[in-house]
Design a protein around this motif. Structure first.
Motif, PDB file in Angstrom:
ATOM      1  N   PRO A   1       0.801  -1.232   0.000  1.00 13.67           N
ATOM      2  CA  PRO A   1       0.000   0.000   0.000  1.00 13.67           C
ATOM      3  C   PRO A   1       0.832   1.280   0.000  1.00 13.67           C
ATOM      4  O   PRO A   1       0.379   2.291  -0.518  1.00 13.67           O
ATOM      5  CB  PRO A   1      -0.816  -0.086   1.284  1.00 13.67           C
ATOM      6  CG  PRO A   1      -0.735  -1.497   1.724  1.00 13.67           C
ATOM      7  CD  PRO A   1       0.527  -2.054   1.186  1.00 13.67           C
ATOM      8  N   THR A   2       2.034   1.251   0.607  1.00 16.15           N
ATOM      9  CA  THR A   2       2.848   2.475   0.603  1.00 16.15           C
ATOM     10  C   THR A   2       4.283   2.149   0.210  1.00 16.15           C
ATOM     11  O   THR A   2       4.728   1.002   0.298  1.00 16.15           O
ATOM     12  CB  THR A   2       2.907   3.122   2.010  1.00 16.15           C
ATOM     13  OG1 THR A   2       3.548   2.193   2.886  1.00 16.15           O
ATOM     14  CG2 THR A   2       1.555   3.477   2.547  1.00 16.15           C
TER      15      THR A   2
ATOM     16  N   GLU B   1       6.263   0.553   3.093  1.00 14.22           N
ATOM     17  CA  GLU B   1       6.023  -0.879   3.288  1.00 14.22           C
ATOM     18  C   GLU B   1       6.651  -1.714   2.184  1.00 14.22           C
ATOM     19  O   GLU B   1       7.123  -2.816   2.417  1.00 14.22           O
ATOM     20  CB  GLU B   1       4.519  -1.147   3.366  1.00 14.22           C
ATOM     21  CG  GLU B   1       3.952  -0.744   4.703  1.00 14.22           C
ATOM     22  CD  GLU B   1       2.469  -0.984   4.799  1.00 14.22           C
ATOM     23  OE1 GLU B   1       2.076  -2.124   5.036  1.00 14.22           O
ATOM     24  OE2 GLU B   1       1.709  -0.020   4.608  1.00 14.22           O
TER      25      GLU B   1
ATOM     26  N   HIS C   1       1.129   3.591  -6.739  1.00  7.81           N
ATOM     27  CA  HIS C   1       0.452   3.931  -7.988  1.00  7.81           C
ATOM     28  C   HIS C   1       0.373   5.433  -8.219  1.00  7.81           C
ATOM     29  O   HIS C   1       0.039   5.878  -9.317  1.00  7.81           O
ATOM     30  CB  HIS C   1      -0.933   3.286  -8.063  1.00  7.81           C
ATOM     31  CG  HIS C   1      -1.890   3.731  -7.005  1.00  7.81           C
ATOM     32  ND1 HIS C   1      -2.479   4.962  -7.027  1.00  7.81           N
ATOM     33  CD2 HIS C   1      -2.344   3.105  -5.900  1.00  7.81           C
ATOM     34  CE1 HIS C   1      -3.254   5.072  -5.968  1.00  7.81           C
ATOM     35  NE2 HIS C   1      -3.192   3.965  -5.262  1.00  7.81           N
TER      36      HIS C   1
ATOM     37  N   PHE D   1      -9.694   6.086  -3.796  1.00 12.64           N
ATOM     38  CA  PHE D   1      -8.252   6.253  -3.713  1.00 12.64           C
ATOM     39  C   PHE D   1      -7.783   7.604  -3.176  1.00 12.64           C
ATOM     40  O   PHE D   1      -6.601   7.818  -3.042  1.00 12.64           O
ATOM     41  CB  PHE D   1      -7.635   5.996  -5.090  1.00 12.64           C
ATOM     42  CG  PHE D   1      -7.905   4.606  -5.578  1.00 12.64           C
ATOM     43  CD1 PHE D   1      -7.217   3.540  -5.047  1.00 12.64           C
ATOM     44  CD2 PHE D   1      -8.875   4.365  -6.520  1.00 12.64           C
ATOM     45  CE1 PHE D   1      -7.468   2.255  -5.469  1.00 12.64           C
ATOM     46  CE2 PHE D   1      -9.140   3.080  -6.951  1.00 12.64           C
ATOM     47  CZ  PHE D   1      -8.444   2.016  -6.428  1.00 12.64           C
TER      48      PHE D   1
ATOM     49  N   ASP E   1      -6.630  10.051  -0.744  1.00 16.72           N
ATOM     50  CA  ASP E   1      -6.127  10.061   0.623  1.00 16.72           C
ATOM     51  C   ASP E   1      -6.118  11.479   1.168  1.00 16.72           C
ATOM     52  O   ASP E   1      -5.614  11.728   2.254  1.00 16.72           O
ATOM     53  CB  ASP E   1      -4.688   9.499   0.653  1.00 16.72           C
ATOM     54  CG  ASP E   1      -4.679   8.028   1.023  1.00 16.72           C
ATOM     55  OD1 ASP E   1      -5.748   7.528   1.408  1.00 16.72           O
ATOM     56  OD2 ASP E   1      -3.620   7.403   0.923  1.00 16.72           O
TER      57      ASP E   1
ATOM     58  N   ARG F   1      -5.950   6.557   6.582  1.00 16.25           N
ATOM     59  CA  ARG F   1      -5.392   6.063   5.325  1.00 16.25           C
ATOM     60  C   ARG F   1      -5.691   4.576   5.210  1.00 16.25           C
ATOM     61  O   ARG F   1      -5.671   3.863   6.209  1.00 16.25           O
ATOM     62  CB  ARG F   1      -3.879   6.279   5.296  1.00 16.25           C
ATOM     63  CG  ARG F   1      -3.506   7.733   5.103  1.00 16.25           C
ATOM     64  CD  ARG F   1      -2.029   7.896   5.351  1.00 16.25           C
ATOM     65  NE  ARG F   1      -1.686   9.287   5.398  1.00 16.25           N
ATOM     66  CZ  ARG F   1      -1.076   9.945   4.400  1.00 16.25           C
ATOM     67  NH1 ARG F   1      -0.760   9.327   3.306  1.00 16.25           N
ATOM     68  NH2 ARG F   1      -0.781  11.207   4.520  1.00 16.25           N
ATOM     69  N   HIS F   2      -5.923   4.137   3.973  1.00 17.68           N
ATOM     70  CA  HIS F   2      -6.404   2.757   3.812  1.00 17.68           C
ATOM     71  C   HIS F   2      -5.402   1.735   4.325  1.00 17.68           C
ATOM     72  O   HIS F   2      -5.761   0.718   4.887  1.00 17.68           O
ATOM     73  CB  HIS F   2      -6.775   2.489   2.356  1.00 17.68           C
ATOM     74  CG  HIS F   2      -5.602   2.256   1.481  1.00 17.68           C
ATOM     75  ND1 HIS F   2      -4.888   3.265   0.900  1.00 17.68           N
ATOM     76  CD2 HIS F   2      -4.989   1.108   1.127  1.00 17.68           C
ATOM     77  CE1 HIS F   2      -3.898   2.748   0.207  1.00 17.68           C
ATOM     78  NE2 HIS F   2      -3.938   1.458   0.322  1.00 17.68           N
ATOM     79  N   PHE F   3      -4.094   2.036   4.196  1.00 19.51           N
ATOM     80  CA  PHE F   3      -3.110   1.048   4.654  1.00 19.51           C
ATOM     81  C   PHE F   3      -3.091   0.965   6.175  1.00 19.51           C
ATOM     82  O   PHE F   3      -2.793  -0.074   6.749  1.00 19.51           O
ATOM     83  CB  PHE F   3      -1.716   1.356   4.087  1.00 19.51           C
ATOM     84  CG  PHE F   3      -1.093   2.624   4.584  1.00 19.51           C
ATOM     85  CD1 PHE F   3      -0.326   2.634   5.731  1.00 19.51           C
ATOM     86  CD2 PHE F   3      -1.268   3.810   3.891  1.00 19.51           C
ATOM     87  CE1 PHE F   3       0.256   3.803   6.186  1.00 19.51           C
ATOM     88  CE2 PHE F   3      -0.675   4.982   4.344  1.00 19.51           C
ATOM     89  CZ  PHE F   3       0.074   4.988   5.495  1.00 19.51           C
TER      90      PHE F   3
ATOM     91  N   ARG G   1      -3.695  -2.284   8.510  1.00 24.98           N
ATOM     92  CA  ARG G   1      -2.801  -2.680   9.608  1.00 24.98           C
ATOM     93  C   ARG G   1      -3.597  -2.885  10.894  1.00 24.98           C
ATOM     94  O   ARG G   1      -3.298  -3.767  11.680  1.00 24.98           O
ATOM     95  CB  ARG G   1      -1.728  -1.623   9.815  1.00 24.98           C
ATOM     96  CG  ARG G   1      -0.478  -1.936   9.043  1.00 24.98           C
ATOM     97  CD  ARG G   1       0.650  -1.095   9.575  1.00 24.98           C
ATOM     98  NE  ARG G   1       1.039  -0.106   8.596  1.00 24.98           N
ATOM     99  CZ  ARG G   1       1.676   1.018   8.908  1.00 24.98           C
ATOM    100  NH1 ARG G   1       1.953   1.311  10.150  1.00 24.98           N
ATOM    101  NH2 ARG G   1       2.026   1.866   7.973  1.00 24.98           N
TER     102      ARG G   1
ATOM    103  N   TYR H   1      -6.806  -3.698  -3.453  1.00 24.70           N
ATOM    104  CA  TYR H   1      -6.978  -2.242  -3.456  1.00 24.70           C
ATOM    105  C   TYR H   1      -5.954  -1.611  -4.387  1.00 24.70           C
ATOM    106  O   TYR H   1      -6.257  -0.768  -5.218  1.00 24.70           O
ATOM    107  CB  TYR H   1      -6.800  -1.748  -2.019  1.00 24.70           C
ATOM    108  CG  TYR H   1      -6.940  -0.261  -1.848  1.00 24.70           C
ATOM    109  CD1 TYR H   1      -8.173   0.299  -1.546  1.00 24.70           C
ATOM    110  CD2 TYR H   1      -5.848   0.573  -1.987  1.00 24.70           C
ATOM    111  CE1 TYR H   1      -8.301   1.663  -1.390  1.00 24.70           C
ATOM    112  CE2 TYR H   1      -5.972   1.935  -1.834  1.00 24.70           C
ATOM    113  CZ  TYR H   1      -7.205   2.475  -1.531  1.00 24.70           C
ATOM    114  OH  TYR H   1      -7.325   3.822  -1.390  1.00 24.70           O
TER     115      TYR H   1
END
Lengths: 264, 269
Positions: free
Chosen positions: A102-103, A106, A144, B12, B14, B144-146, B150, B169
């Motif tokens: 996701p980032t 990570e 992305h 998407f 953020d 945030r989605h991440f 987590r 995602y």
């Protein structure tokens, strides 16, 4: 101790058993070398790199890495698999494949965490890498959302953080602007100077001399047609032309038409 | 194209999670846990006024989190509550909710009576839906989605599930882009008007193409994971840190939960 890292003998490979991708390939790579694999699109460069990274295996012939044959069974052995993945890192041609987290943060952490490295050590390397590659302001961004150059740098960081002995790069400068290309080439030269073996596939002939001690030329028949010093290979205009690495280019100067071989 | 842009923008973006508002500053674990408490509370409360208070509290949190109320109301009222309204309308009538008549009218010879009890249950249902939807939307746009993923891991949701969700995602975006580019490419060659049969053919071809792309991508991404040492059980970092503000918020939310829950029980008795 043998200096050989990869030793491929008479390697043949076909996708789905029918689309030939490598034919009778022999290649020997020694520790600390800079190797380039050049060839037109679809000549088998990426297939060879994936094979050297133990992702696919020959239909015929053998590929040995660090003295052990690379085969599916070998990777079932957890110790060997972990050791091999720590020693060999591959930067994929398409960063969208390599960057699946996701980032950015990570994604860079992913490899060393899977390989069981110490978290303290990972963080130390991480800080060094983001400084070298200038990724500090991208860490919380989603891959992305990045430009192609940024994605490529993150992909390199996510491989370099493992500190592999061998760094394999599949067309690392494809689609990049000249400045980012320069940064990446400088980085590769620097990494090689620190002892890392660098294997790069490319069809960008401008970068070949800097990133190669030996160049392997692939033909459309998926064979290595020549191997040698970059100075010799790059002088062989006929070889490059026959293998779609240069083309005849016409342009005019002061009203006179010039025609000469041209590479990208 | 509008639908694709909406999808990109709503899933998407953020932007709101990156703002420096109240909810954005909370530890995602504590925020998720407290929002979960609020949603449980909303499910149990049977008093419209209390529900309305919780809804107003949600709007207050929205404002404190630097999110425009107009945007938030649009986001929460557009779809789900509209559907809930359709579900709630039959409950107004004596056929479904018998009770004291409030009003009556004839529709094509059929006498329909709206009851007090019907109005109450329909209103309770709609307010309950909108309040819970608002809390869920507020959580999702301020985190945030991440981080949410987590948090799932911390709450012992299996890692493989969390990782797969994260990757879905991540790659939905890529596919949305592929669809968008394909649409533009088709439009550039065919213009805006095409025969519906040709349109059907293009859509079918697109679905097949996308399926093949996703299948290939799946193999390639798996190779990339193997190449970086993945062996079937992903390992990740958890780096959350709760501060004093987070603990105060947790205490406050727990107190609200206990008081309102008790109050709700009193009403019932």
């Amino acid at each position: 101790m043998s200096n050989s890292i990869f030793d491929a003998k008479n390697v043949n490979f076909a996708y789905l058993g029918k689309y030939s991708a490598l034919r009778n390939v022999d290649i020997n790579i020694e520790r600390g070398q800079k190797i380039s694999v050049i060839g037109a699109n679809g000549s088998g460069k990426s297939t060879l790199l994936h094979m050297l990274d133990g992702l696919i295996f020959p239909d015929e012939g053998t590929v040995k890495a660090f003295g052990r044959e690379l085969a599916e069974d070998a990777f079932n052995d957890e110790d060997f698999s972990k050791d091999f993945r720590k020693k060999v890192g591959l930067v994929f041609q398409n960063p969208d494949i390599q960057l699946f987290c996701p980032t950015v943060r990570e994604d860079i952490f992913f490899g060393p965490l899977q390989l069981g490295m110490e978290k303290k050590e990972i963080k130390k390397r991480f800080e060094e890498l983001i400084t070298i590659l200038g990724l500090g302001n991208l860490l919380e961004r989603a891959p992305h959302q990045l430009s192609i150059g940024e994605k490529r740098k993150v992909a390199i960081a996510s491989t370099l953080i493992i500190e592999p002995e061998v760094l394999i790069l599949d067309e690392p400068t494809a689609g990049l602007d000249p400045l980012t290309t320069r940064h990446i080439i400088d980085l590769l030269v620097q990494e090689n100077a620190s002892g890392r073996t660098i294997i790069t596939s490319t069809h960008d002939l401008h970068i070949v001399e800097e990133i190669s001690d030996i160049v392997y030329v692939f033909s459309q028949e998926k064979k290595i047609v020549k191997a040698g010093h970059p100075g010799v290979i790059l002088q062989d205009a006929a070889l490059l032309h026959v293998n779609n690495l240069t083309h005849i280019h016409a342009h005019s100067h002061n009203g006179k038409i010039h025609i000469h071989p041209h590479s990208h | 194209m509008g639908a694709l842009s909406f999808l990109k923008e709503s899933i998407f973006a953020d932007e709101y999670a990156a703002r420096k508002g109240f909810l954005q500053s909370l530890d995602p674990r504590i925020k998720t846990a407290t929002f979960f408490l609020f949603i449980i509370l909303i499910l149990f409360i049977k008093d419209i006024f209390t529900l309305l208070c919780l809804y107003v509290f949600c709007l207050f949190l929205t404002k404190r989190s630097d999110i425009s109320l107009g945007f938030f109301l649009k986001r929460t009222w557009i779809f789900i509550p509209l559907f809930s309204l359709f579900i709630a309308i039959p409950a107004l009538f004596s056929v479904f909710t018998p009770g004291e008549a409030l009003a009556g009218f004839n529709l094509m010879g059929v006498k329909l009576v709206i009851t007090y009890q019907g109005v109450f249950s329909a209103a309770l249902f709609v307010i309950r839906v909108i309040t819970s939807v608002s809390f869920v939307v507020l959580l999702s746009i301020t985190t945030r989605h991440f981080e949410l993923l987590r948090v799932l891991r911390i709450f012992k949701v299996p890692q493989v599930f969390v990782m797969t969700t994260g990757m879905c995602y991540r790659y939905i975006y890529l596919f949305v882009e592929i669809v968008e580019n394909t649409y533009v490419a088709i439009k550039s060659r065919t213009g805006t008007k095409i025969h519906y049969k040709k349109g059907q053919h293009i859509v079918a071809w697109n679905i097949a193409y996308l399926w093949m792309r996703s299948y290939r991508l799946n193999e390639e991404v798996y190779s990339a994971m193997l190449s970086r040492g993945y062996r079937g059980d992903p390992v990740t970092f958890n780096e959350f840190r709760a501060g004093i503000k987070d603990w105060f918020w947790l205490l406050f939310s727990a107190a609200v939960f206990v008081v309102l829950f008790y109050f709700n029980l009193q009403i019932k008795n």
